[in-house]
Scaffold this active site. Structure first.
Site, PDB file in Angstrom:
ATOM      1  N   THR A  52       0.827  -1.206   0.000  1.00 48.22           N
ATOM      2  CA  THR A  52       0.000   0.000   0.000  1.00 48.22           C
ATOM      3  C   THR A  52       0.856   1.249   0.000  1.00 48.22           C
ATOM      4  OG1 THR A  52      -1.662  -1.249   1.232  1.00 48.22           O
ATOM      5  CG2 THR A  52      -1.952   1.124   1.148  1.00 48.22           C
TER       6      THR A  52
ATOM      7  N   TYR B 195       4.537 -12.401   5.237  1.00 45.59           N
ATOM      8  CA  TYR B 195       3.331 -11.920   4.573  1.00 45.59           C
ATOM      9  C   TYR B 195       3.026 -12.795   3.368  1.00 45.59           C
ATOM     10  CZ  TYR B 195       0.491  -8.379   2.013  1.00 45.59           C
ATOM     11  OH  TYR B 195      -0.488  -7.703   1.332  1.00 45.59           O
TER      12      TYR B 195
ATOM     13  N   VAL C 240      -3.979  -6.385   9.645  1.00 48.42           N
ATOM     14  CA  VAL C 240      -3.110  -5.403   8.989  1.00 48.42           C
ATOM     15  C   VAL C 240      -3.957  -4.818   7.877  1.00 48.42           C
ATOM     16  CG1 VAL C 240      -0.935  -4.947   7.835  1.00 48.42           C
ATOM     17  CG2 VAL C 240      -1.070  -6.791   9.510  1.00 48.42           C
TER      18      VAL C 240
ATOM     19  N   LYS D  29       1.121 -12.345   8.447  1.00 52.85           N
ATOM     20  CA  LYS D  29       0.037 -11.607   7.794  1.00 52.85           C
ATOM     21  C   LYS D  29      -0.470 -12.503   6.675  1.00 52.85           C
ATOM     22  CE  LYS D  29      -1.083  -7.457   5.118  1.00 52.85           C
ATOM     23  NZ  LYS D  29      -0.551  -6.251   4.434  1.00 52.85           N
TER      24      LYS D  29
END
Length: 294
Positions: free
Chosen positions: A46, A134, A205, A163
Site C-alpha cells: 500500500t 506476509y 493489517v 500476515k
C-alpha cells in the site's frame, strides 16, 4: 514484542512530481495514531514499495521512527523478490530504529515451498528484529502453504507474526491450529477481518483503517466482548467501502479518499494511475454515506 492488533499498511504520500510529500507523511502518521492504529507498516504494498528506491525506503523508516516517538510500533517493509537485497535493507532498517520488519513472499520468481522457507529463514538470520511474514498470493503468484508458515514460525525464533492474505479460511485455520502459541496471525484481507478473527486470528493489517480506524477498533472490541452481532454489523456496514478501495489498482482509491478527507495529496506513481471521474464519484458517494467527509 506485540505488533499491535490494529496495524495499518500506510500509504506513502507524494507530490504530483512523484517525490515523497514529507508533510503528507507526517499528517498521515498523526491521523493514524489518533484513530486507533497500534502498528504502522512502512513501505508495504500500500506504500507503493515496488516503485520506491532503497534510499527512499530508508528515509521513510528514519522519518517515521523519529516522528512517531514510540507511540505506536513501526514495522519496516523490507521484503522483495531478491533475498540479498532484502537482507541488506533489513540491516539498514534495523539501524533506523524500527520495531520489526515485514517480509512479503517473493513475487514473480515463483519459488518452491522450500525456496520460500530458505528465503525467509536466510533473511531472519541477519537480524534480531521480530519478523512478520506476509502471504499474499494474489500479488505474488505464489501461495505460502500452511505447512511452510507453520514450519517458519516453529523453526525461526524471530518470526513472530504472520500476515495472511490468501483469503482461504481453511488454510488460515490450519496455520492457527498448528503454529506456536506465541506467534500471532493477522488478517491481511479487510473484507474478511471478522471471519479471520472468528477462527482464531489475532488482529488485522488493514488498508481501510486509514479511513475507519476507530470503527475497526470498535469491531475488534465488540468481538472480544462476545457481541458478535454488533461486530458483524460493523464489518458489513463498511464492506462497500473496503471493496471500493480495490476497485482499481491500490492505493489510488485510498489516496483519493485521503485527499477528500484533507489529509494528503492523491498522487500515485506509475504504473498505478489516478482514479477516473466515474471512480471518484463512487468513492465520493461512499465517503458521504459513511459521513466521513467533515
Amino acid at each position: 514484542m506485540t505488533f499491535g492488533r490494529i496495524m495499518t499498511a500506510m500509504i506513502t504520500p507524494m507530490h504530483q512530481t512523484g517525490d515523497i510529500d514529507w508533510n503528507g507523511v507526517e499528517a498521515v502518521l498523526e491521523h493514524l495514531v489518533a484513530t486507533g492504529t497500534e502498528g504502522i507498516v512502512v513501505s508495504g504494498t500500500t506504500g507503493e514499495s515496488p516503485t520506491l528506491t532503497q534510499e527512499e525506503k530508508v528515509q521513510l523508516f528514519t522519518y517515521v521512527v523519529e516522528r512517531v516517538k514510540g507511540r505506536v510500533n513501526v514495522i519496516a517493509g523490507t521484503g522483495s523478490n531478491d533475498t540479498r537485497s532484502s537482507m541488506e535493507l533489513t540491516k539498514r532498517a534495523a539501524d533506523c530504529g524500527v520495531d520489526g520488519i515485514m517480509l512479503v513472499a517473493p513475487y514473480y520468481n515463483k519459488p518452491t515451498q522450500e525456496g520460500l522457507f530458505q528465503h525467509f529463514s536466510t533473511i531472519a538470520k541477519t537480524t534480531t528484529l521480530p519478523i512478520m511474514v506476509y502471504n499474499v498470493p494474489g500479488r505474488t503468484s505464489v501461495n505460502m502453504s500452511a505447512d511452510t508458515m507453520v514450519r517458519l514460525s516453529s523453526e525461526v525464533d524471530n518470526i513472530q507474526a504472520i500476515k495472511e492474505a490468501s483469503g482461504n479460511l481453511v488454510q488460515v485455520m490450519d496455520v492457527i491450529s498448528n503454529k506456536p502459541e506465541n506467534v500471532v496471525v493477522h488478517s491481511g484481507v479487510d473484507e474478511l477481518n471478522l471471519p479471520y478473527l472468528s477462527v482464531g486470528g489475532d488482529g488485522v493489517v488493514s488498508v481501510a483503517s486509514h479511513l475507519v480506524g476507530m470503527e475497526m477498533k470498535e469491531m475488534l472490541e465488540a468481538f472480544d466482548r462476545g457481541e458478535i452481532a454488533h461486530a458483524a454489523e460493523i464489518q458489513r456496514k463498511h464492506l462497500p467501502l473496503i471493496r471500493a478501495l480495490f476497485m482499481t489498482s491500490s492505493p489510488a482509491p485510498l489516496k483519493y479518499a485521503m485527499n477528500r478527507l484533507g489529509i494528503c495529496e492523491e498522487h500515485v506513481r506509475m504504473p498505478v494511475i489516478p482514479l477516473s471521474a466515474e471512480e471518484k464519484l463512487v468513492m465520493d458517494r461512499l465517503l458521504d454515506e459513511l459521513q466521513l467527509l467533515k
